[in-house]
Motif scaffolding. Structure first.
Motif, PDB file in Angstrom:
ATOM      1  N   ILE A  66       3.664  24.712 -43.472  1.00  0.00           N
ATOM      2  CA  ILE A  66       2.815  23.721 -43.283  1.00  0.00           C
ATOM      3  C   ILE A  66       2.633  22.893 -44.106  1.00  0.00           C
ATOM      4  N   GLN A  67       1.405  23.352 -45.411  1.00  0.00           N
ATOM      5  CA  GLN A  67       1.642  23.151 -46.624  1.00  0.00           C
ATOM      6  C   GLN A  67       2.864  23.059 -47.631  1.00  0.00           C
ATOM      7  N   GLU A  68       3.747  23.964 -47.708  1.00  0.00           N
ATOM      8  CA  GLU A  68       5.100  24.257 -48.219  1.00  0.00           C
ATOM      9  C   GLU A  68       6.446  22.754 -47.504  1.00  0.00           C
ATOM     10  N   ALA A  69       6.151  23.073 -46.765  1.00  0.00           N
ATOM     11  CA  ALA A  69       6.903  21.954 -45.587  1.00  0.00           C
ATOM     12  C   ALA A  69       6.607  20.296 -45.717  1.00  0.00           C
ATOM     13  N   MET A  70       4.894  20.604 -45.379  1.00  0.00           N
ATOM     14  CA  MET A  70       4.876  18.914 -46.024  1.00  0.00           C
ATOM     15  C   MET A  70       5.029  18.620 -47.734  1.00  0.00           C
ATOM     16  N   SER A  71       4.493  19.614 -48.427  1.00  0.00           N
ATOM     17  CA  SER A  71       4.904  19.400 -50.099  1.00  0.00           C
ATOM     18  C   SER A  71       6.565  18.384 -49.793  1.00  0.00           C
ATOM     19  N   GLN A  72       7.519  19.047 -49.553  1.00  0.00           N
ATOM     20  CA  GLN A  72       9.086  19.382 -49.473  1.00  0.00           C
ATOM     21  C   GLN A  72       9.644  18.121 -48.935  1.00  0.00           C
ATOM     22  N   GLY A  73       8.292  17.533 -48.542  1.00  0.00           N
ATOM     23  CA  GLY A  73       8.305  16.020 -47.709  1.00  0.00           C
ATOM     24  C   GLY A  73       8.613  15.598 -46.397  1.00  0.00           C
ATOM     25  N   TYR A  74       8.999  17.211 -45.619  1.00  0.00           N
ATOM     26  CA  TYR A  74       9.283  17.311 -44.248  1.00  0.00           C
ATOM     27  C   TYR A  74       7.726  16.442 -43.440  1.00  0.00           C
ATOM     28  N   THR A  75       8.207  15.857 -42.047  1.00  0.00           N
ATOM     29  CA  THR A  75       7.225  15.135 -40.726  1.00  0.00           C
ATOM     30  C   THR A  75       7.345  15.902 -40.292  1.00  0.00           C
ATOM     31  N   PRO A  76       5.682  16.544 -39.843  1.00  0.00           N
ATOM     32  CA  PRO A  76       5.924  17.770 -38.746  1.00  0.00           C
ATOM     33  C   PRO A  76       5.906  16.669 -37.319  1.00  0.00           C
ATOM     34  N   VAL A  77       6.729  17.119 -36.350  1.00  0.00           N
ATOM     35  CA  VAL A  77       7.324  16.466 -35.075  1.00  0.00           C
ATOM     36  C   VAL A  77       7.238  17.468 -34.041  1.00  0.00           C
ATOM     37  N   ALA A  78       6.952  16.665 -32.994  1.00  0.00           N
ATOM     38  CA  ALA A  78       7.277  17.693 -31.299  1.00  0.00           C
ATOM     39  C   ALA A  78       8.416  18.147 -31.238  1.00  0.00           C
ATOM     40  N   LEU A  79       9.155  19.171 -30.896  1.00  0.00           N
ATOM     41  CA  LEU A  79      10.703  19.659 -30.948  1.00  0.00           C
ATOM     42  C   LEU A  79      11.427  18.502 -30.316  1.00  0.00           C
ATOM     43  N   THR A  80      10.910  18.577 -29.264  1.00  0.00           N
ATOM     44  CA  THR A  80      11.232  17.299 -28.004  1.00  0.00           C
ATOM     45  C   THR A  80      11.199  16.078 -28.672  1.00  0.00           C
ATOM     46  N   ASP A  81      10.757  15.726 -29.516  1.00  0.00           N
ATOM     47  CA  ASP A  81      10.674  14.577 -30.690  1.00  0.00           C
ATOM     48  C   ASP A  81      12.218  14.547 -31.520  1.00  0.00           C
ATOM     49  N   LEU A  82      12.879  15.907 -32.212  1.00  0.00           N
ATOM     50  CA  LEU A  82      14.147  15.799 -32.726  1.00  0.00           C
ATOM     51  C   LEU A  82      14.997  15.047 -32.454  1.00  0.00           C
ATOM     52  N   PRO A  83      15.897  15.628 -31.148  1.00  0.00           N
ATOM     53  CA  PRO A  83      17.059  14.294 -30.493  1.00  0.00           C
ATOM     54  C   PRO A  83      16.982  13.083 -30.568  1.00  0.00           C
ATOM     55  N   GLU A  84      16.218  11.948 -31.008  1.00  0.00           N
ATOM     56  CA  GLU A  84      15.905  11.229 -31.322  1.00  0.00           C
ATOM     57  C   GLU A  84      15.613  11.019 -32.362  1.00  0.00           C
ATOM     58  N   LEU A  85      15.017  11.370 -33.251  1.00  0.00           N
ATOM     59  CA  LEU A  85      14.831  11.339 -34.327  1.00  0.00           C
ATOM     60  C   LEU A  85      16.288  11.744 -35.459  1.00  0.00           C
ATOM     61  N   LEU A  86      17.062  12.841 -34.406  1.00  0.00           N
ATOM     62  CA  LEU A  86      18.155  13.003 -35.484  1.00  0.00           C
ATOM     63  C   LEU A  86      19.289  12.458 -35.422  1.00  0.00           C
ATOM     64  N   ALA A  87      19.142  11.277 -33.885  1.00  0.00           N
ATOM     65  CA  ALA A  87      20.221  10.339 -33.722  1.00  0.00           C
ATOM     66  C   ALA A  87      20.322   9.338 -34.817  1.00  0.00           C
ATOM     67  N   ARG A  88      19.332   8.916 -35.184  1.00  0.00           N
ATOM     68  CA  ARG A  88      18.967   8.057 -36.133  1.00  0.00           C
ATOM     69  C   ARG A  88      20.062   7.880 -37.482  1.00  0.00           C
ATOM     70  N   GLN A  89      20.695   7.144 -37.886  1.00  0.00           N
ATOM     71  CA  GLN A  89      21.575   6.985 -39.348  1.00  0.00           C
ATOM     72  C   GLN A  89      20.576   7.565 -40.167  1.00  0.00           C
ATOM     73  N   ASP A  90      20.732   8.886 -40.829  1.00  0.00           N
ATOM     74  CA  ASP A  90      20.311   9.683 -42.192  1.00  0.00           C
ATOM     75  C   ASP A  90      19.810   8.293 -42.800  1.00  0.00           C
ATOM     76  N   ASP A  91      18.362   8.692 -43.017  1.00  0.00           N
ATOM     77  CA  ASP A  91      17.888   7.841 -44.184  1.00  0.00           C
ATOM     78  C   ASP A  91      16.723   8.530 -45.051  1.00  0.00           C
ATOM     79  N   GLY A  92      17.462  10.219 -45.191  1.00  0.00           N
ATOM     80  CA  GLY A  92      16.908  11.048 -46.017  1.00  0.00           C
ATOM     81  C   GLY A  92      15.411  11.551 -45.935  1.00  0.00           C
ATOM     82  N   LYS A  93      15.015  10.919 -44.307  1.00  0.00           N
ATOM     83  CA  LYS A  93      13.743  12.294 -43.557  1.00  0.00           C
ATOM     84  C   LYS A  93      14.259  13.590 -43.468  1.00  0.00           C
ATOM     85  N   ARG A  94      13.059  13.620 -43.183  1.00  0.00           N
ATOM     86  CA  ARG A  94      13.665  15.684 -43.202  1.00  0.00           C
ATOM     87  C   ARG A  94      12.194  15.414 -42.251  1.00  0.00           C
ATOM     88  N   TYR A  95      12.977  16.345 -41.188  1.00  0.00           N
ATOM     89  CA  TYR A  95      11.533  17.076 -40.294  1.00  0.00           C
ATOM     90  C   TYR A  95      11.565  18.266 -39.822  1.00  0.00           C
TER      91      TYR A  95
END
Ligand SMILES: [Zn+2]
Length: 342
Positions: A66-95
């Protein structure tokens, strides 16, 4: 390839990637999201015969991941939130999404507190037949049997034979032989034959499930955790590509219904049992869609960029594997580079 040799090669590869910091030089190899697969989360026990060790990580390693993912800038999200988040324009955010297969009791005991500490959503994939104690986990039964006995009688398909398993080497070889046997004939018959053999040596496969897997009351309690999400992992945990269409449908719909009753939450995701290529494909993905599910996860390694519509039902995941419990390996895997090299 022998599992031990394979492990040494993978470790060397992960070390090389971690050491070279190649991920920092080639950020394009990384995708926009990572889904982690876990099974057991519990204290490490050093045992010479431990064929399922890859399925257990420690709470400390989960915390490091968890610490490694967060330190790399990944935002923890629920699996089922991924389709909506990845449908958005790539704003550099990672999940990053954490998933745990089989519904192990230690997930509630040891993993949930770690997820809570970092406010990380997580998804448990529940097998109805395990919760109801009507089905057993052959890999755990085989481990218990082989740990207990030095020899046993078994019919691998060519008549009853006496199987010697005195040394660790023999026990490991026999475990692999049992795994191959489970795939060689009807899985229900194979598991039942193994169970009968275990029972004849005073090992109760149902007792193993009772010890290891959350029951309905515990699931209900866990469901009150707002970070906890639930997905389907079928009724019997059989290899879905090997069963007929009517049963395939029931394996999904009955499981969905049961999870809804236990947790009050309707699952929309599925983890295919075993999850490797020969265990799930287009037929299984279509059945999942028909059952009302919108996400299907495999155990095939990879990271997500922007999955096409049909790819959401067969998503890759990265295993947090008990054999590779180092934070730098998590970093190497998240770089995506190992999957380009495979
Ligand atoms: Zn599973």
């Amino acid at each position: 390839m022998k599992p031990m040799i394979k492990r040494v090669i993978i470790t060397a590869g992960l070390e090389a990637i971690a050491l070279s910091r190649i991920g920092r030089l080639l950020p394009k190899a990384a995708g926009r999201a990572v889904i982690f697969t876990l099974h057991h989360v519990r204290r490490y026990i050093d045992r010479p015969f431990d064929p399922n060790a890859l399925l257990s990580i420690t709470p400390d390693f989960l915390e490091a991941a968890i610490q490694e993912a967060m330190s790399q800038g990944y935002t923890p999200v629920a699996l089922t939130d991924l389709p909506e988040l990845l449908a958005r324009q790539d704003d550099g955010k990672r999940y990053v999404a954490f998933t745990l297969d089989d519904g192990c009791r230690d997930n509630a005991e040891h993993a949930a507190p770690v997820f809570r500490k970092y406010d990380v959503p997580y998804t448990l994939f529940i097998t109805k037949g395990f919760v109801e104690r009507t089905h057993t986990m052959w890999w755990e039964t085989a481990e218990a049997l082989l740990r207990e006995v030095d020899q046993f009688q078994f019919d691998f398909g060519e008549g009853t034979e006496i199987v010697a398993c005195t040394s660790i080497k023999q026990k490991n070889a026999t475990f692999l032989r049992i795994a191959r046997f489970i795939e060689s004939i009807d899985e229900d018959i194979a598991v039942n034959r193994l169970n009968q053999t275990a029972i004849s040596h005073y090992i109760d496969p149902v007792k193993i499930i009772e010890n290891e897997i959350l029951n309905a009351a515990e699931l209900k309690r866990l469901a009150s955790d707002p970070l906890a999400h639930f997905g389907a992992h079928t009724v019997s945990h059989c290899c879905l590509t090997r069963i007929e269409a009517a049963r395939l449908e029931r394996e999904m719909t009955d499981c969905i219904e049961a999870i809804k009753n236990w947790t009050g939450k309707t699952p929309t995701s599925l983890a295919y049992p075993y999850g490797w290529k020969r265990a799930c494909g287009a037929r299984e993905a279509n059945a999942a869609l028909k059952a009302g599910l919108t996400i299907g996860v495999t155990t095939q390694p990879g990271i997500l960029d922007k999955p096409a519509r049909d790819e959401w039902m067969l998503l890759p995941r990265i295993s947090l594997n008990g054999h590779y419990q180092k934070r730098r390996y998590v970093a190497a895997l998240m770089s995506g580079i190992p999957f380009h090299l495979m």
